[in-house]
Scaffold this motif. Sequence first.
Motif, mmCIF file in Angstrom:
data_model
loop_
_atom_site.group_PDB
_atom_site.id
_atom_site.type_symbol
_atom_site.label_atom_id
_atom_site.label_comp_id
_atom_site.label_asym_id
_atom_site.label_seq_id
_atom_site.Cartn_x
_atom_site.Cartn_y
_atom_site.Cartn_z
ATOM 1 N N GLY A 186 14.061 0.138 0.000
ATOM 2 C CA GLY A 186 14.688 0.988 -0.997
ATOM 3 C C GLY A 186 13.930 2.243 -1.359
ATOM 4 O O GLY A 186 14.458 3.091 -2.090
ATOM 5 N N GLU A 187 12.705 2.416 -0.878
ATOM 6 C CA GLU A 187 11.953 3.628 -1.208
ATOM 7 C C GLU A 187 12.476 4.799 -0.380
ATOM 8 O O GLU A 187 12.719 4.671 0.819
ATOM 9 N N ILE A 188 12.648 5.947 -1.032
ATOM 10 C CA ILE A 188 13.258 7.119 -0.401
ATOM 11 C C ILE A 188 12.352 8.328 -0.587
ATOM 12 O O ILE A 188 11.758 8.520 -1.651
ATOM 13 N N PHE A 189 12.247 9.133 0.471
ATOM 14 C CA PHE A 189 11.527 10.403 0.420
ATOM 15 C C PHE A 189 12.450 11.506 0.918
ATOM 16 O O PHE A 189 13.222 11.305 1.862
ATOM 17 N N GLN A 190 12.346 12.666 0.289
ATOM 18 C CA GLN A 190 13.140 13.827 0.689
ATOM 19 C C GLN A 190 12.263 15.069 0.731
ATOM 20 O O GLN A 190 11.371 15.236 -0.099
ATOM 21 N N TRP A 191 12.530 15.946 1.705
ATOM 22 C CA TRP A 191 11.805 17.207 1.802
ATOM 23 C C TRP A 191 12.636 18.224 2.587
ATOM 24 O O TRP A 191 13.621 17.873 3.239
ATOM 25 N N SER A 192 12.234 19.470 2.498
ATOM 26 C CA SER A 192 12.868 20.552 3.249
ATOM 27 C C SER A 192 11.803 21.243 4.093
ATOM 28 O O SER A 192 10.616 21.265 3.733
ATOM 29 N N GLU A 203 0.106 13.090 -5.327
ATOM 30 C CA GLU A 203 -0.085 12.849 -6.750
ATOM 31 C C GLU A 203 0.808 11.699 -7.205
ATOM 32 O O GLU A 203 1.878 11.459 -6.652
ATOM 33 N N ASP A 204 0.355 11.013 -8.243
ATOM 34 C CA ASP A 204 1.115 9.880 -8.771
ATOM 35 C C ASP A 204 2.100 10.367 -9.837
ATOM 36 O O ASP A 204 2.279 11.575 -10.044
ATOM 37 N N ASN A 262 0.849 -1.190 0.000
ATOM 38 C CA ASN A 262 0.000 0.000 0.000
ATOM 39 C C ASN A 262 0.886 1.242 0.000
ATOM 40 O O ASN A 262 1.166 1.841 1.045
ATOM 41 N N SER A 263 1.341 1.648 -1.185
ATOM 42 C CA SER A 263 2.255 2.787 -1.292
ATOM 43 C C SER A 263 1.573 4.103 -0.958
ATOM 44 O O SER A 263 2.217 5.042 -0.467
ATOM 45 N N LEU A 264 0.271 4.224 -1.213
ATOM 46 C CA LEU A 264 -0.447 5.465 -0.926
ATOM 47 C C LEU A 264 -0.492 5.734 0.573
ATOM 48 O O LEU A 264 -0.225 6.851 1.030
ATOM 49 N N GLN A 265 -0.825 4.696 1.354
ATOM 50 C CA GLN A 265 -0.851 4.870 2.807
ATOM 51 C C GLN A 265 0.544 5.166 3.350
ATOM 52 O O GLN A 265 0.689 5.890 4.340
ATOM 53 N N ARG A 266 1.562 4.656 2.692
ATOM 54 C CA ARG A 266 2.930 4.943 3.144
ATOM 55 C C ARG A 266 3.230 6.436 3.046
ATOM 56 O O ARG A 266 3.680 7.045 4.008
ATOM 57 N N ASN A 304 10.899 8.491 -4.787
ATOM 58 C CA ASN A 304 11.586 7.912 -5.951
ATOM 59 C C ASN A 304 10.785 6.784 -6.591
ATOM 60 O O ASN A 304 11.297 6.078 -7.461
ATOM 61 N N ARG A 305 9.518 6.626 -6.175
ATOM 62 C CA ARG A 305 8.717 5.550 -6.768
ATOM 63 C C ARG A 305 7.380 6.083 -7.290
ATOM 64 O O ARG A 305 7.365 6.852 -8.227
ATOM 65 N N ASN A 306 6.290 5.731 -6.646
ATOM 66 C CA ASN A 306 4.971 5.969 -7.238
ATOM 67 C C ASN A 306 4.380 7.335 -6.914
ATOM 68 O O ASN A 306 3.652 7.904 -7.728
ATOM 69 N N TYR A 307 4.653 7.875 -5.713
ATOM 70 C CA TYR A 307 3.918 9.050 -5.269
ATOM 71 C C TYR A 307 4.859 10.131 -4.746
ATOM 72 O O TYR A 307 5.969 9.857 -4.288
ATOM 73 N N SER A 308 4.358 11.356 -4.813
ATOM 74 C CA SER A 308 4.990 12.499 -4.167
ATOM 75 C C SER A 308 3.886 13.334 -3.529
ATOM 76 O O SER A 308 2.695 13.136 -3.821
#
Length: 539
Positions: free
Chosen positions: A401-407, A461-462, A302-306, A434-438
Amino acid sequence: MISSFRESKSDDRRFYIFTATKTLHLRTDSKRDRVAWIQALVSTRSLLPLRPLNDNLSLVPHDLSISTDRLKKRLHEEGINDDLVKDCEQIVLSEFSEIQGQLKVLCEERTNFLDTIRQLEAYNIESETSGFHGDYQLTKHECSSLGRGNSECSTTESSDDIEKQELEEVSYEEGTLFFDTEEYFTEPAVSCGSVRGAMDHADDLQETKKQLDNVEKIHSDNEDCDSRYPQIERRKKLPDPVEEVKGVSLWSMIKDNVGKDLTRVCLPVYFNEPISSLQKCFEDLEYSYLLDRAYKYGKEGNSLQRILNVAAFAVSGYASSEGRHCKPFNPLLGETYEADYPDKGVRFFSEKVSHHPTLIACHCEGKGWKFWGDSNLRTKFWGRSIQLDPVGVLTLEFDDGEIFQWSKVTTSIYNLILGKVYCDHHGLMHIHGNRNYSCKLKFKEQSILDRNPHQVHGFVEDLSGKKVATLIGKWDDSMYYINGDGSGKPKDCSPSSSATLLWKRNKPPPNLTRYNLTSFAITLNELTPGLQLCLISGI
């Protein structure tokens, strides 16, 4: 008093009014209404133009004078000759002229000082709202080159790319709506029908209560102590002060530093809270159970809930700043801080790696995830307010391996001279995956007439740019999400049945002090029994 105003470049119905301490974001019903507003402001501005800094207008009336008739009459009654009377009159007029000159200089200095503060803040606001509009994208190739303990993408070399961007230039803002969390989820809808609407609303309240119970249950489940470690009983309040603390005027300390970098200004210890900047970085991990949940959802596919839980975690770090007006202590160069919370399943390490500019690097490991980044602040002092612009990138990597970045967004502290001091967070936060959603989140800036401050609104958004979920809430209270782009939110019915709670702020401790530390912050520098044995004797 209006310092300046400007039309929006992306919306023909929006315009901005800049005052000395606030920015009013206004939107009219039509383009014609905006034109009428601008014309009215221009005509008013022509009647009351801004005074330039070199204008020597004085608050002292030009016709101010003094009469010596009573003095001369009294001297003549005493039999004083005319020459002596004229000398006395001349002395009085000379003294009065000197006092009048000194008063005029003081009034001019006061006028110029207020004008300087007003125009500095107006210039700052205008320069930032018309400044750089950059952005960056996180690609799979860049993410694959990231080491687990490496922060190559977290350096401050690209700080210009992560500066606060102009709010109205972001494409998603055109349809942005703001809702008060409490009003949005608990107000009964009158037009939904009388009896049936009330019953539906009661059901909605019951469902919201169940959601809260579920979040508390998940929170408690995630904070269960690991069986390999003993349960640690942490303190509930700060130690009592040894002696009474005497107040100090902040304005008397910083009045000579308008426009300067406050990181180089020494302030009395009265303005510090009993934690360091190294420990304050760990406060962002107070709600680390959100990342534990995100890891579980990702494992289940469930990538959206992540990403929804990651977004809630990014917002939750600001909850502890409510009512916090003191600054943390500045650590020494090379000083480190390590925290091990087995009951939360996290280990944290931070170090001050640069003194000028002050740069702090941190790394944290949790249940299936790693979090790291560097922290630096650019401070601007505008007389009645302080602006803190964070520089640096925060990175979250899951074991799959999924990565998120923000400031982080901009923080401003207002009413340093008069009124109640308060802080506000405002700006845009882009969470790049780096995968399905931001995800994109907007922290709404509090205005003078805003009855519902601290609002956060955003969407997920996808890869194709389609909005798949909408987030709403407040950074000091809670965050909710609704599936879809949120464009069909009804105004006449309570949509609480379709909204799901992601995060709720913990209750404050019962024994609050002037520092307003959270229950979690109180434990950050506590010496637990195990740590007592590690101290070097004689220190």
